[in-house]
Enzyme design. Structure first.
Site, PDB file in Angstrom:
ATOM      1  N   GLY A   1       0.827  -1.200   0.000  1.00 27.73           N
ATOM      2  CA  GLY A   1       0.000   0.000   0.000  1.00 27.73           C
ATOM      3  C   GLY A   1       0.860   1.247   0.000  1.00 27.73           C
ATOM      4  O   GLY A   1       2.055   1.200   0.292  1.00 27.73           O
TER       5      GLY A   1
ATOM      6  N   CYS B   1       5.246  -6.183   1.657  1.00 26.28           N
ATOM      7  CA  CYS B   1       5.606  -4.762   1.623  1.00 26.28           C
ATOM      8  C   CYS B   1       4.946  -4.009   2.792  1.00 26.28           C
ATOM      9  O   CYS B   1       5.315  -4.221   3.940  1.00 26.28           O
ATOM     10  CB  CYS B   1       5.250  -4.162   0.266  1.00 26.28           C
ATOM     11  SG  CYS B   1       6.082  -2.583  -0.066  1.00 26.28           S
ATOM     12  N   TYR B   2       3.957  -3.153   2.544  1.00 27.89           N
ATOM     13  CA  TYR B   2       3.287  -2.469   3.645  1.00 27.89           C
ATOM     14  C   TYR B   2       2.703  -3.481   4.630  1.00 27.89           C
ATOM     15  O   TYR B   2       2.714  -3.261   5.849  1.00 27.89           O
ATOM     16  CB  TYR B   2       2.170  -1.564   3.124  1.00 27.89           C
ATOM     17  CG  TYR B   2       1.472  -0.791   4.221  1.00 27.89           C
ATOM     18  CD1 TYR B   2       1.926   0.467   4.596  1.00 27.89           C
ATOM     19  CD2 TYR B   2       0.375  -1.328   4.890  1.00 27.89           C
ATOM     20  CE1 TYR B   2       1.300   1.171   5.624  1.00 27.89           C
ATOM     21  CE2 TYR B   2      -0.253  -0.636   5.914  1.00 27.89           C
ATOM     22  CZ  TYR B   2       0.215   0.611   6.287  1.00 27.89           C
ATOM     23  OH  TYR B   2      -0.396   1.299   7.303  1.00 27.89           O
TER      24      TYR B   2
ATOM     25  N   HIS C   1       7.656  -7.763  -3.689  1.00 28.91           N
ATOM     26  CA  HIS C   1       6.335  -8.137  -4.205  1.00 28.91           C
ATOM     27  C   HIS C   1       6.422  -9.469  -4.965  1.00 28.91           C
ATOM     28  O   HIS C   1       6.829  -9.496  -6.126  1.00 28.91           O
ATOM     29  CB  HIS C   1       5.787  -7.042  -5.123  1.00 28.91           C
ATOM     30  CG  HIS C   1       5.360  -5.816  -4.394  1.00 28.91           C
ATOM     31  ND1 HIS C   1       4.065  -5.598  -3.979  1.00 28.91           N
ATOM     32  CD2 HIS C   1       6.075  -4.748  -3.957  1.00 28.91           C
ATOM     33  CE1 HIS C   1       3.997  -4.444  -3.338  1.00 28.91           C
ATOM     34  NE2 HIS C   1       5.199  -3.909  -3.317  1.00 28.91           N
TER      35      HIS C   1
ATOM     36  N   GLU D   1       3.961 -11.147  -6.093  1.00 28.65           N
ATOM     37  CA  GLU D   1       2.841 -11.291  -7.018  1.00 28.65           C
ATOM     38  C   GLU D   1       3.160 -10.809  -8.431  1.00 28.65           C
ATOM     39  O   GLU D   1       2.451 -11.177  -9.376  1.00 28.65           O
ATOM     40  CB  GLU D   1       1.616 -10.549  -6.478  1.00 28.65           C
ATOM     41  CG  GLU D   1       1.726  -9.036  -6.426  1.00 28.65           C
ATOM     42  CD  GLU D   1       2.310  -8.501  -5.133  1.00 28.65           C
ATOM     43  OE1 GLU D   1       1.973  -7.365  -4.762  1.00 28.65           O
ATOM     44  OE2 GLU D   1       3.114  -9.216  -4.496  1.00 28.65           O
TER      45      GLU D   1
ATOM     46  N   SER E   1     -22.681  -8.790 -26.461  1.00 30.78           N
ATOM     47  CA  SER E   1     -21.864  -7.922 -27.308  1.00 30.78           C
ATOM     48  C   SER E   1     -21.019  -8.716 -28.289  1.00 30.78           C
ATOM     49  O   SER E   1     -20.549  -8.175 -29.282  1.00 30.78           O
ATOM     50  CB  SER E   1     -20.946  -7.069 -26.434  1.00 30.78           C
ATOM     51  OG  SER E   1     -19.944  -7.885 -25.833  1.00 30.78           O
ATOM     52  N   GLY E   2     -20.807  -9.998 -27.987  1.00 36.66           N
ATOM     53  CA  GLY E   2     -19.905 -10.803 -28.800  1.00 36.66           C
ATOM     54  C   GLY E   2     -18.518 -10.897 -28.210  1.00 36.66           C
ATOM     55  O   GLY E   2     -17.671 -11.656 -28.673  1.00 36.66           O
ATOM     56  N   GLY E   3     -18.248 -10.105 -27.152  1.00 35.40           N
ATOM     57  CA  GLY E   3     -16.972 -10.180 -26.446  1.00 35.40           C
ATOM     58  C   GLY E   3     -16.895 -11.426 -25.588  1.00 35.40           C
ATOM     59  O   GLY E   3     -17.871 -12.171 -25.437  1.00 35.40           O
TER      60      GLY E   3
ATOM     61  N   ASP F   1     -16.604 -11.907 -22.270  1.00 36.86           N
ATOM     62  CA  ASP F   1     -17.387 -11.971 -21.035  1.00 36.86           C
ATOM     63  C   ASP F   1     -18.862 -12.279 -21.301  1.00 36.86           C
ATOM     64  O   ASP F   1     -19.430 -13.202 -20.709  1.00 36.86           O
ATOM     65  CB  ASP F   1     -17.276 -10.660 -20.256  1.00 36.86           C
ATOM     66  CG  ASP F   1     -15.839 -10.303 -19.925  1.00 36.86           C
ATOM     67  OD1 ASP F   1     -14.993 -11.206 -19.932  1.00 36.86           O
ATOM     68  OD2 ASP F   1     -15.563  -9.116 -19.680  1.00 36.86           O
ATOM     69  N   SER F   2     -19.484 -11.499 -22.181  1.00 35.96           N
ATOM     70  CA  SER F   2     -20.911 -11.714 -22.429  1.00 35.96           C
ATOM     71  C   SER F   2     -21.151 -13.041 -23.147  1.00 35.96           C
ATOM     72  O   SER F   2     -22.164 -13.700 -22.922  1.00 35.96           O
ATOM     73  CB  SER F   2     -21.508 -10.558 -23.231  1.00 35.96           C
ATOM     74  OG  SER F   2     -20.989 -10.500 -24.540  1.00 35.96           O
TER      75      SER F   2
ATOM     76  N   LYS G   1     -10.474 -12.271 -15.570  1.00 36.63           N
ATOM     77  CA  LYS G   1     -10.575 -12.416 -17.025  1.00 36.63           C
ATOM     78  C   LYS G   1      -9.970 -13.728 -17.523  1.00 36.63           C
ATOM     79  O   LYS G   1     -10.538 -14.408 -18.368  1.00 36.63           O
ATOM     80  CB  LYS G   1      -9.862 -11.235 -17.700  1.00 36.63           C
ATOM     81  CG  LYS G   1     -10.098 -11.138 -19.199  1.00 36.63           C
ATOM     82  CD  LYS G   1     -11.458 -10.544 -19.490  1.00 36.63           C
ATOM     83  CE  LYS G   1     -11.616 -10.143 -20.930  1.00 36.63           C
ATOM     84  NZ  LYS G   1     -12.845  -9.396 -21.177  1.00 36.63           N
TER      85      LYS G   1
END
Length: 534
Positions: free
Chosen positions: A73, A100-101, A190, A192, A244-246, A248-249, A390
């Site tokens: 942070g 870290c923090y 870090h 990650e 939408s065709g993407g 996610d949808s 995602k």
């Protein structure tokens, strides 16, 4: 798929317990890369959630985590009102990893000391391993020097009782610390980020080796659980889904269809701001391949009329969002309404709706979605992807059998090409941009680079340029090409095309697209730029 939804073979509660039984809680102290911690933990097969650091003790207790990770942070623990770790975290006797923090706050609260340092570390650094630790199992050994990524000004100068130093760096004498008996660990770097090469293994050593998680979080299991959950939530009611065709949808629609069949109707609002052939592809894929009830509304003229004369990017987004809701609502009314609205909300959307302090996050750009519809239409929400990142959505898409051309599609903004045309959007500009964009993507695919790039697109600039074509002078438009690499869209670097490739693309564009006589390549990273131009 039968029109009548089949009953799940196992109850929702059983499936959720199997997938969520091993869970890690990540407390967010405001780091820009907290989401990367969660993604690394999920990639190792462990379910986790990100909560603000000031969450109540009761919520933490009810979550029943196997371990807690404290993020980095921007604050300094030396400041009077800086964020603190809830005391319940240590009272429960759970394994804790402070990053870290998170490391500094843990030390300060357990009896150590943190100070501002003149020797700051930002970027690549090296740690010297002083002792063996459960965090290092199978990857680092005593006496080794290992590369990590640092980003800190403060540093620990005194350890709390029970801790030992297990790693040092030039700028941090207590770069890695542990209390093996209490299973408390702290790292100044870090793990990650990809710039710490063995970071994912260190995190897995914590979640699996220290916290005892088994790694039962899989997309195959999630698919079965979510289908059962959708059936239980929806029952025999009707659901409409904005398509939408993407990625996610599309994944949301296929998952819903597998769960409830003909109870689902998808509405595809074509705003006329899509790329070459995209509207036709959406209709063909979902009507013919999946036999999903699909309403296709071509609203191109309506959107262009309302965008006439508009140049401000935020105003464009708001107009497109408002019209999308109005058109969607009109089509839903024609269908006789529905009880549920399905949205492709992802976990980052859920996280970003509340900042690490519990207040509203800073808005960089407004996002185009159907967020205003449930209240207007008195519908309940179905959000089958709200637990997923995602990359997990793409993995789920593969589980559902979606074609790779859909799963691997580059992100495409809701407002479409409107935000790739700085200035007023017109039909003429859209035609030019579609041609340029099509050539660029075609060339990228031909050299096999599409999957190596996070996002690639063209922008039509609001300037004209003098050129020479044949024996004549031209005064035509300029386009910019953009291609970036990224893991999550939070940061991005320019894709390093060789000049021969860029020359070939530029030559094709100025020769094949009448109205363009100059091509540029955008080499700006994010930050300071954004990936899209508007």
């Amino acid at each position: 798929m039968n029109s009548t939804a089949q009953q799940p073979s196992q109850g929702v509660a059983y499936l959720e317990k199997t997938l969520h039984d091993d869970r890690i809680l990540i407390l967010d102290f405001g780091s820009q890369v907290t989401q990367l911690i969660a993604r690394r933990v999920r990639e190792s097969g462990v379910y986790c959630e990100i909560w603000p650091f000031n969450v109540s003790a009761e919520r933490i207790r009810q979550f029943h985590p196997k371990g807690v990770i404290l993020s980095g942070g921007p604050a300094s623990v030396t400041e009077a009102h800086s964020p603190r770790i809830p005391s319940i975290v240590f009272e429960l006797g759970l394994p804790v990893l402070g990053i870290c923090y998170g490391q500094q706050a843990m030390c300060e609260q357990l009896g150590g000391k943190v100070e501002n340092s003149d020797h700051r570390e930002f970027g690549r650094a090296f740690v010297d391993i002083q002792e063996d630790s459960a965090l290092f199992r199978g990857v680092w050994s005593k006496g080794n020097r290992e590369q990590v990524w640092m980003s800190h000004g403060d540093r620990v100068v005194k350890l709390p009782p029970g801790f030992q130093v297990v790693g040092t760096s030039e700028g941090a004498p207590f770069a890695i610390i542990s209390d093996e008996r209490r299973r408390l660990y702290g790292v100044q770097f870090h793990p990650e980020v990809v710039h710490t090469p063995h970071g994912a293994i260190l995190l897995k050593n914590f979640t699996h080796g220290v916290a005892g998680c088994k790694g039962q979080w899989t997309m195959a299991g999630f698919k079965e659980m979510e289908i059962a959950h959708i059936r239980e939530q929806v029952g025999k009611e009707k659901v409409i889904c904005g398509l939408s065709g993407g990625v996610d949808s599309s994944v949301a629609a296929i998952l819903l269809h597998e769960a409830i069949g003909d109870q689902l109707t998808c509405i595809f609002v074509d705003h006329g701001l899509l790329r070459v052939g995209e509207a036709e592809d959406v209709v063909r894929t979902f009507r013919q391949k999946y036999n999903i009830n699909l309403v296709h509304r071509d609203a191109t003229a309506l959107f262009l009329e309302n965008l006439k004369g508009v140049t401000d990017p935020e105003q464009k987004r708001k107009i497109i969002g408002r019209l999308f809701i109005e058109v969607f609502e009109e089509e839903a009314v024609k269908l006789g309404g529905a009880d549920f609205l399905a949205q492709g909300t992802l976990y980052p959307d859920v996280i970003e709706s509340v900042s690490f302090t519990g207040g509203p996050s800073v808005t960089i750009k407004s996002h185009h979605n159907v967020g205003g519809l449930p209240e207007r239409m008195k519908m309940k929400l179905v959000e089958p992807l709200r637990e997923l990142f995602k990359d997990e959505v793409r993995a789920l898409g593969r589980e559902l059998g979606l074609p790779e051309v859909v799963i691997g599609r580059h992100p495409f903004p809701g407002p479409g090409l409107a935000i790739r045309i700085p200035g007023e959007v017109t039909a003429e500009k859209l035609t030019l941009l579609r041609k340029v964009d099509s050539i660029f993507l075609e060339e990228i695919r031909q050299v096999g680079l599409y999957d190596a790039i996070w996002q690639a697109f063209a922008v039509l600039l609001p300037v004209r340029s003098v050129g020479v074509m044949g024996d004549g002078r031209t005064y035509d438009r300029v386009c910019a090409l953009r291609a970036v690499t990224s893991t999550d869209g939070m940061t991005a670097e320019v894709f390093p095309f060789d000049m021969a490739f860029l020359n070939r693309v530029a030559s094709r564009i100025v020769n094949e697209v009448r109205g363009i006589n100059r091509v540029t390549y955008d080499v700006t990273s994010k930050p300071p730029g954004t990936i899209e131009w508007e």
